[in-house]
Design a protein around this motif. Structure first.
Motif, mmCIF file in Angstrom:
data_model
loop_
_atom_site.group_PDB
_atom_site.id
_atom_site.type_symbol
_atom_site.label_atom_id
_atom_site.label_comp_id
_atom_site.label_asym_id
_atom_site.label_seq_id
_atom_site.Cartn_x
_atom_site.Cartn_y
_atom_site.Cartn_z
ATOM 1 N N ARG A 392 -29.379 -17.491 -10.688
ATOM 2 C CA ARG A 392 -28.513 -18.410 -11.424
ATOM 3 C C ARG A 392 -27.085 -18.387 -10.882
ATOM 4 O O ARG A 392 -26.413 -19.420 -10.821
ATOM 5 C CB ARG A 392 -28.496 -18.065 -12.914
ATOM 6 C CG ARG A 392 -29.759 -18.450 -13.662
ATOM 7 C CD ARG A 392 -29.517 -18.482 -15.175
ATOM 8 N NE ARG A 392 -29.039 -17.212 -15.700
ATOM 9 C CZ ARG A 392 -29.823 -16.214 -16.079
ATOM 10 N NH1 ARG A 392 -31.151 -16.321 -15.956
ATOM 11 N NH2 ARG A 392 -29.319 -15.093 -16.565
ATOM 12 N N ALA A 393 -26.620 -17.216 -10.492
ATOM 13 C CA ALA A 393 -25.229 -17.081 -10.054
ATOM 14 C C ALA A 393 -25.003 -17.590 -8.641
ATOM 15 O O ALA A 393 -23.909 -18.071 -8.316
ATOM 16 C CB ALA A 393 -24.811 -15.608 -10.142
ATOM 17 N N LEU A 530 -24.444 -9.816 -15.899
ATOM 18 C CA LEU A 530 -24.538 -9.933 -14.440
ATOM 19 C C LEU A 530 -24.351 -11.373 -13.967
ATOM 20 O O LEU A 530 -23.589 -11.632 -13.026
ATOM 21 C CB LEU A 530 -25.885 -9.384 -13.961
ATOM 22 C CG LEU A 530 -26.196 -9.584 -12.469
ATOM 23 C CD1 LEU A 530 -25.160 -8.883 -11.602
ATOM 24 C CD2 LEU A 530 -27.597 -9.070 -12.138
ATOM 25 N N ALA A 531 -25.054 -12.316 -14.574
ATOM 26 C CA ALA A 531 -24.996 -13.699 -14.093
ATOM 27 C C ALA A 531 -23.570 -14.227 -14.116
ATOM 28 O O ALA A 531 -23.102 -14.839 -13.147
ATOM 29 C CB ALA A 531 -25.926 -14.588 -14.919
ATOM 30 N N ALA A 532 -22.864 -13.979 -15.203
ATOM 31 C CA ALA A 532 -21.495 -14.490 -15.324
ATOM 32 C C ALA A 532 -20.549 -13.768 -14.363
ATOM 33 O O ALA A 532 -19.718 -14.404 -13.688
ATOM 34 C CB ALA A 532 -21.005 -14.334 -16.766
ATOM 35 N N ASP A 533 -20.649 -12.427 -14.294
ATOM 36 C CA ASP A 533 -19.758 -11.672 -13.412
ATOM 37 C C ASP A 533 -20.001 -12.013 -11.948
ATOM 38 O O ASP A 533 -19.058 -12.135 -11.152
ATOM 39 C CB ASP A 533 -19.946 -10.167 -13.634
ATOM 40 C CG ASP A 533 -19.376 -9.699 -14.964
ATOM 41 O OD1 ASP A 533 -18.510 -10.400 -15.520
ATOM 42 O OD2 ASP A 533 -19.824 -8.641 -15.456
ATOM 43 N N LYS A 536 -18.655 -15.558 -11.114
ATOM 44 C CA LYS A 536 -17.200 -15.568 -10.964
ATOM 45 C C LYS A 536 -16.788 -14.969 -9.626
ATOM 46 O O LYS A 536 -15.906 -15.512 -8.930
ATOM 47 C CB LYS A 536 -16.551 -14.792 -12.101
ATOM 48 C CG LYS A 536 -15.020 -14.810 -12.031
ATOM 49 C CD LYS A 536 -14.394 -14.027 -13.162
ATOM 50 C CE LYS A 536 -12.868 -14.160 -13.124
ATOM 51 N NZ LYS A 536 -12.286 -13.773 -11.820
ATOM 52 N N ALA A 537 -17.406 -13.842 -9.251
ATOM 53 C CA ALA A 537 -17.060 -13.203 -7.986
ATOM 54 C C ALA A 537 -17.362 -14.131 -6.804
ATOM 55 O O ALA A 537 -16.575 -14.219 -5.850
ATOM 56 C CB ALA A 537 -17.830 -11.889 -7.845
ATOM 57 N N LEU A 538 -18.482 -14.819 -6.866
ATOM 58 C CA LEU A 538 -18.859 -15.727 -5.783
ATOM 59 C C LEU A 538 -17.927 -16.935 -5.711
ATOM 60 O O LEU A 538 -17.703 -17.490 -4.625
ATOM 61 C CB LEU A 538 -20.299 -16.195 -5.965
ATOM 62 C CG LEU A 538 -21.378 -15.161 -5.639
ATOM 63 C CD1 LEU A 538 -22.705 -15.537 -6.282
ATOM 64 C CD2 LEU A 538 -21.549 -15.020 -4.119
#
Length: 566
Positions: A392-393, A530-533, A536-538
């Motif tokens: 998802r991320a 995890l998905a949200a963090d 954001k990092a990507l």
């Protein structure tokens, strides 16, 4: 009568003038750099060393971009990924002895994955060659011998005039299918010596094509056209040959289900009605493929992972298209077609007859349902949710690079790459430390997309120094480190086999603090966040680190052997 081979390209007046009056101060190192630029290289990777300094000095006078890493093996991984992403030969500049030898594991991976890497190494002065013991720093009795069993070809230049031709031959070898790493070796004194040789202004190193033999593709087309239950295994050769579109056309024309190997991830659309996805480490999939009366294997040698640890025993006729002659029929008798996957698939498309099988999508759905039921019965919700969060991320067009870690083992089977040449792992040779430096090389190749690297804490310790490289070059790489306190897959293998694990537990740093010490943003996450963090990092420019402290488990094996986790 004039023949093509009688034609000679005459230099222009400007070229003649330049050749008669080369600029002063050039050395053998300049010939190396000029030849690379003439062949089309724009970027080089590597580390300087005493014997290779003339090449690095020449880089100052060139337009080539130099990306230096902190360890030769990591520089090799970066070059490997650059070659995979661009399809170009990636120059890797190395020194002599320890520096050269430290690149061996990376070149092993490049060879296993057919990645075009052009390694150029210095050598002790010519006076120290020939197997004597002159006592030069870094001296080996036969340096090239250490690489002959790893790389595709070895090339040696012993005079300045040999340098352009040696590099050009190596370049051509690296890009002729099957792609692979090559090795060029030049003594220090040859690199340092002044030269009056004209500036190298071009190169002719077009790779040789490898077309299929027409009588073989005719027979293969006939077998596939008349098959009752055809199936296709697509390997990394399809990705390297940029043949995914032709694979899809052939599968649809035959109504043949397709499974992709770990190296072939993304070669066939994940959600296509004919897609068996990548569940090769599954007995249901193995049974399905064994039941095919004609099995087309494209770009795979059916090695350990692709054959469910050599438990796969096809009962029907196998047709194998493989560019690496040594892999042809190496594991199973077949109608072997030694060819580039793209050219062979095109030949089949021109001759195969359309067949219709309305049951094929139903059989695919039934198989995938069986796989899903088997996984669902093993209480592996955490593992599936973590992998789904990564998917998802990660933007659909971003490449990802995976170390030999439990989450990568899941990804081989269960991760939708969203397209060819987007998921890469170290499964070719199986060495640790691949993911992060490889992701850096991919970010150099294409800075327009964020790149994901996935490591366990064990593999991360191999690559932590490259946080400095990521920061120095401001590369758009997010590094996900799954911290389970040791070599997780080896711990699991040993516990399953022996009842207890030994040598697998690790003292490791605070990876978030470590990243921040390099000026790289870091965050500690959880499976829920995890998905949200990760997203954001990507999305933030530049390098970043996301640390996930958790212990993941592998799905239960359905084969009789065990891998070694490395």
């Amino acid at each position: 009568m004039t023949h093509d081979h009688d034609l000679v390209l005459r230099p222009t007046a400007a070229q003649t003038e330049a050749a008669l009056n080369p600029p002063p101060g050039r050395t053998g190192g300049d010939l190396v750099v000029e030849t690379l630029a003439g062949l089309g290289a724009t970027t080089v990777f590597g580390l300087p060393g005493q014997h290779a300094l003339a090449v690095f000095d020449a880089l100052r006078r060139s337009s080539l971009r130099y990306v230096g890493l902190r360890m030769e093996n990591n520089a090799g991984f970066a070059a490997d990924a650059y070659g995979r992403i661009t399809g170009e030969a990636a120059p890797l500049l190395l020194s002599t002895g320890p520096g050269a030898l430290t690149s061996l594991a990376a070149l092993h991976e490049a060879a296993a994955a057919s990645a075009p890497v052009l390694a150029i190494s210095s050598q002790v002065p010519t006076a120290g060659l020939g197997g004597g013991r002159r006592g030069y720093l870094h001296e080996l009795p036969d340096q090239a011998a250490s690489f002959r069993g790893v790389v595709k070809s070895v090339h040696q230049a012993r005079t300045a005039s040999q340098i352009p031709s040696a590099i050009e031959a190596a370049w051509k070898s690296a890009l002729t299918v099957p792609h692979g790493p090559v090795w060029v070796e030049i003594p220090q004194d040859v690199l340092l010596a002044p030269t009056s040789i004209p500036v190298v202004t071009g190169g002719d190193a077009f790779p040789d094509e490898l077309p299929p033999r027409p009588e073989l593709t005719a027979l293969a087309a006939d077998l596939l056209s008349r098959a009752e239950r055809p199936a296709i295994i697509a390997g990394g050769g399809v990705v390297r040959a940029d043949a995914s579109g032709k694979l899809r056309q052939l599968a649809e024309r035959l109504d043949a289900p397709v499974v992709t190997t770990p190296g072939g991830k993304g070669a066939f659309p994940w959600t296509h009605p004919l897609s068996l996805q990548s569940w090769l480490e599954d007995r249901h999939t193995t049974d399905f493929l064994e039941d095919a009366d004609v099995l087309l294997v494209v770009g795979s040698g059916l090695g350990e992972l692709s054959s469910n640890y050599h438990t796969f025993k096809p009962r029907g006729r196998v047709v194998q298209i493989e560019a690496d002659l040594g892999k042809l029929e190496s594991n199973h008798p077949a109608l072997g077609i030694h060819a580039d996957a793209r050219l062979a698939l095109q030949a089949l498309l021109e001759t195969v007859q359309t067949r219709q099988d309305e049951t094929a999508p139903d059989r695919v759905r039934d198989l995938l349902a069986k796989v899903a039921d088997r996984i669902a019965a093993q209480d592996l919700t955490l593992e599936q949710e973590v992998l789904a969060s990564v998917r998802r991320a990660l933007p659909s067009d971003s490449p990802s690079f995976w170390d030999m870690t439990i989450l990568a083992y899941w990804a081989w089977s269960a991760f939708d790459a969203k397209g060819p040449n987007r998921l890469h792992s170290a499964q070719g040779a199986g060495g640790l430390g691949y993911a992060f430096p490889a992701a850096l090389g991919a970010a150099v190749a294409d800075p327009t997309r964020p790149v994901l690297a996935v490591s366990g804490d064990g593999g991360a310790l191999y690559s932590a120094a490259e946080l400095a490289t990521a920061r120095q070059h401001d590369l758009n790489v997010t590094w996900l480190i799954v911290d389970d306190g040791g070599y997780g897959i080896l711990r699991e293998y040993m516990t399953d086999s022996f009842g207890a694990a030994a040598g697998t537990e690790l003292t490791r740093p605070d990876y978030v603090a470590l990243a921040k010490s390099f000026g790289v943003p870091g965050v500690r996450t959880s499976p829920d966040t995890l998905a949200a963090d990760l997203a954001k990092a990507l999305s933030d420019p530049g390098p970043s680190v996301v640390v996930l402290p958790t212990v993941l488990r592998m799905f239960a094996p359905t084969h009789t052997g065990t891998g070694d986790g490395r």
